[in-house]
Motif scaffolding. Structure first.
Motif, short mmCIF file in Angstrom:
data_model
loop_
_atom_site.label_atom_id
_atom_site.label_comp_id
_atom_site.label_asym_id
_atom_site.label_seq_id
_atom_site.Cartn_x
_atom_site.Cartn_y
_atom_site.Cartn_z
N LEU A 254 0.82 -1.21 0.00
CA LEU A 254 0.00 0.00 0.00
C LEU A 254 0.86 1.26 0.00
CD1 LEU A 254 -2.89 1.26 0.37
CD2 LEU A 254 -2.48 1.08 2.83
N GLY A 255 0.50 2.22 -0.84
CA GLY A 255 1.21 3.49 -0.89
C GLY A 255 0.28 4.65 -0.58
N ALA A 256 0.75 5.61 0.22
CA ALA A 256 -0.07 6.78 0.58
C ALA A 256 0.83 7.89 1.09
CB ALA A 256 -1.11 6.40 1.65
N ALA A 257 0.29 9.10 1.14
CA ALA A 257 0.98 10.18 1.84
C ALA A 257 0.97 9.84 3.32
CB ALA A 257 0.26 11.50 1.60
N HIS A 258 2.09 10.07 4.02
CA HIS A 258 2.16 9.58 5.39
C HIS A 258 1.19 10.31 6.31
CE1 HIS A 258 4.39 12.84 7.48
NE2 HIS A 258 4.93 13.07 6.30
N GLU A 259 0.80 11.57 5.98
CA GLU A 259 -0.16 12.27 6.82
C GLU A 259 -1.54 11.60 6.75
OE1 GLU A 259 2.49 15.67 5.11
OE2 GLU A 259 1.61 13.80 4.36
N PHE A 260 -1.98 11.26 5.54
CA PHE A 260 -3.26 10.57 5.39
C PHE A 260 -3.19 9.20 6.07
CE2 PHE A 260 -6.23 7.71 3.33
CZ PHE A 260 -7.39 8.46 3.27
N TYR A 261 -2.08 8.51 5.88
CA TYR A 261 -1.91 7.19 6.49
C TYR A 261 -2.01 7.29 8.01
CZ TYR A 261 0.23 2.63 7.46
OH TYR A 261 0.47 1.36 7.91
N THR A 262 -1.34 8.28 8.58
CA THR A 262 -1.33 8.43 10.04
C THR A 262 -2.72 8.70 10.59
OG1 THR A 262 0.93 9.30 9.99
CG2 THR A 262 -0.37 9.80 11.95
N LEU B 274 -3.74 4.21 9.89
CA LEU B 274 -3.07 3.65 11.06
C LEU B 274 -4.03 3.32 12.21
CD1 LEU B 274 -0.23 2.91 12.06
CD2 LEU B 274 -0.05 5.22 13.02
N PRO B 275 -4.99 4.20 12.54
CA PRO B 275 -5.90 3.86 13.65
C PRO B 275 -6.78 2.64 13.38
CG PRO B 275 -5.97 6.22 13.16
CD PRO B 275 -5.25 5.56 12.03
N ASN B 276 -6.91 2.23 12.12
CA ASN B 276 -7.80 1.13 11.76
C ASN B 276 -7.07 -0.13 11.32
OD1 ASN B 276 -10.33 2.72 12.06
ND2 ASN B 276 -9.50 3.87 10.33
N LEU B 277 -5.74 -0.14 11.41
CA LEU B 277 -4.98 -1.31 10.95
C LEU B 277 -5.45 -2.59 11.63
CD1 LEU B 277 -1.22 -0.29 10.59
CD2 LEU B 277 -2.81 -0.99 8.79
N THR C 250 -0.37 -5.72 5.49
CA THR C 250 0.04 -4.63 4.61
C THR C 250 1.54 -4.39 4.69
OG1 THR C 250 -0.36 -2.97 6.34
CG2 THR C 250 -2.18 -3.45 4.82
N ILE C 251 2.10 -3.97 3.57
CA ILE C 251 3.45 -3.43 3.52
C ILE C 251 3.27 -2.00 3.03
CG2 ILE C 251 5.74 -3.57 2.48
CD1 ILE C 251 5.24 -6.56 2.07
N SER C 252 3.59 -1.02 3.86
CA SER C 252 3.27 0.37 3.56
C SER C 252 4.48 1.12 3.01
CB SER C 252 2.74 1.09 4.80
OG SER C 252 1.56 0.45 5.26
N ASN C 253 4.19 2.06 2.13
CA ASN C 253 5.22 2.89 1.51
C ASN C 253 4.69 4.31 1.41
OD1 ASN C 253 7.19 4.00 -0.39
ND2 ASN C 253 7.76 1.88 -0.76
#
Length: 289
Positions: A96-104, A108-111, A118-121
């Motif tokens: 999975l790829g995303a901007a880290h702000e959106f990811y955070t 992240l709260p729903n992982l 997931t492998i995040s980038n």
């Protein structure tokens, strides 16, 4: 008798309103795509599109045919993909790829609720789409759509950006757009990049001009921009989901009418569209927004 590939090409042209863009999406040559359409129109006995210099406009017969074909083709492609995935080793990891702000803030709260590993980038939109092209990512969350053969974009939400200021900032009491623009231009600004991303959009949409601003600070991180605002370093533009999730009163929204929306898309390889893992991950992210 009509060829199934003619139907697929017709539906792709319908979605893109363009033979050339449809050819890119299906990774075909434009002449081959045009031949598919011509053959299908000959079989149907009438034109399915009105050709203009800018786009292909479906005729009433074209609209009718698309409404009949689209669900059948999607169902067949999904069935075919299920056959393929059933014959392959179980794949339970999504890159999975995303901007880290959106990811955070949003992922992240729903992982803990996701059934897929997931492998995040993290990176910029162009960096992530490039990794998607190289099959180094399976699914990307992006605010930009690039015309890339074989990649499809699906809108799933809008993020709202507002002007944020230190908690003790006092705005002038004015309804005059020109006076407000002059006051804002005189403030210290913090920007995500030197080209004033999003700030430039607010000026263009609300003041119909380019901002005459030289940022005091450039910080390519929305969370750190919020911290800088809280410390009194200046004004900036940040998404409401970051500002709203902050418990600090040292930052606040000002000029609430001066906001813009940014569309976010899922991006994935067209050939992987019907993979159950891709569909499940998109649904999980969408359900927790």
């Amino acid at each position: 008798m009509a060829d199934f590939e003619w139907y697929r090409s017709f539906c792709t042209i319908y979605k893109h309103n363009s033979v050339s863009e449809a050819a890119k999406a299906r990774i075909m040559t434009q002449p081959a795509m045009s031949q598919h359409l011509a053959s299908l129109e000959a079989e149907v006995g009438e034109d399915l599109f009105i050709r203009t210099s800018r786009k292909m406009i479906p005729t009433e017969r074209g609209k009718e045919l698309y409404s009949q074909l689209a669900p059948l083709i999607e169902a067949l492609e999904e069935t075919t993909m299920n056959f393929k995935s059933a014959s392959l080793p179980t794949h339970t990891v999504i890159k999975l790829g995303a901007a880290h702000e959106f990811y955070t803030e949003k992922i992240l709260p729903n992982l803990h609720t996701y059934k897929i590993s997931t492998i995040s980038n993290f990176g910029t939109a162009d960096q992530l789409v490039e990794l998607l092209k190289e099959d180094k990512l399976d699914l990307v969350i992006t605010s930009k759509k690039y015309q890339t053969p074989g990649i499809e974009y699906l809108k799933f939400m809008e993020e709202e950006f507002v002007i944020a200021a230190p908690g003790d900032c006092e705005m002038p009491d004015t309804d005059d757009p020109e006076s407000l623009e002059q006051w804002l231009s005189a403030q210290s600004w913090i920007s995500y990049g030197p080209d004033l991303p999003i700030i430039r959009r607010i000026w263009r949409e609300h003041f119909k001009k380019r901002p005459q601003i030289r940022p005091a600070h450039i910080i390519p991180d929305l969370h750190l921009i919020l911290r800088a605002i809280e410390s009194g370093a200046g004004l900036s533009v940040i998404p409401t989901y970051i500002l709203d999730n902050s418990s600090s009163v040292a930052a606040k929204m000002i000029a609430p009418d001066l906001k813009v929306n940014n569309e976010l898309y899922f991006a994935y390889k067209l050939k992987h569209k019907q993979l159950p893992q891709i569909q499940e991950m998109m649904a999980a992210i969408r359900d927790n927004i």
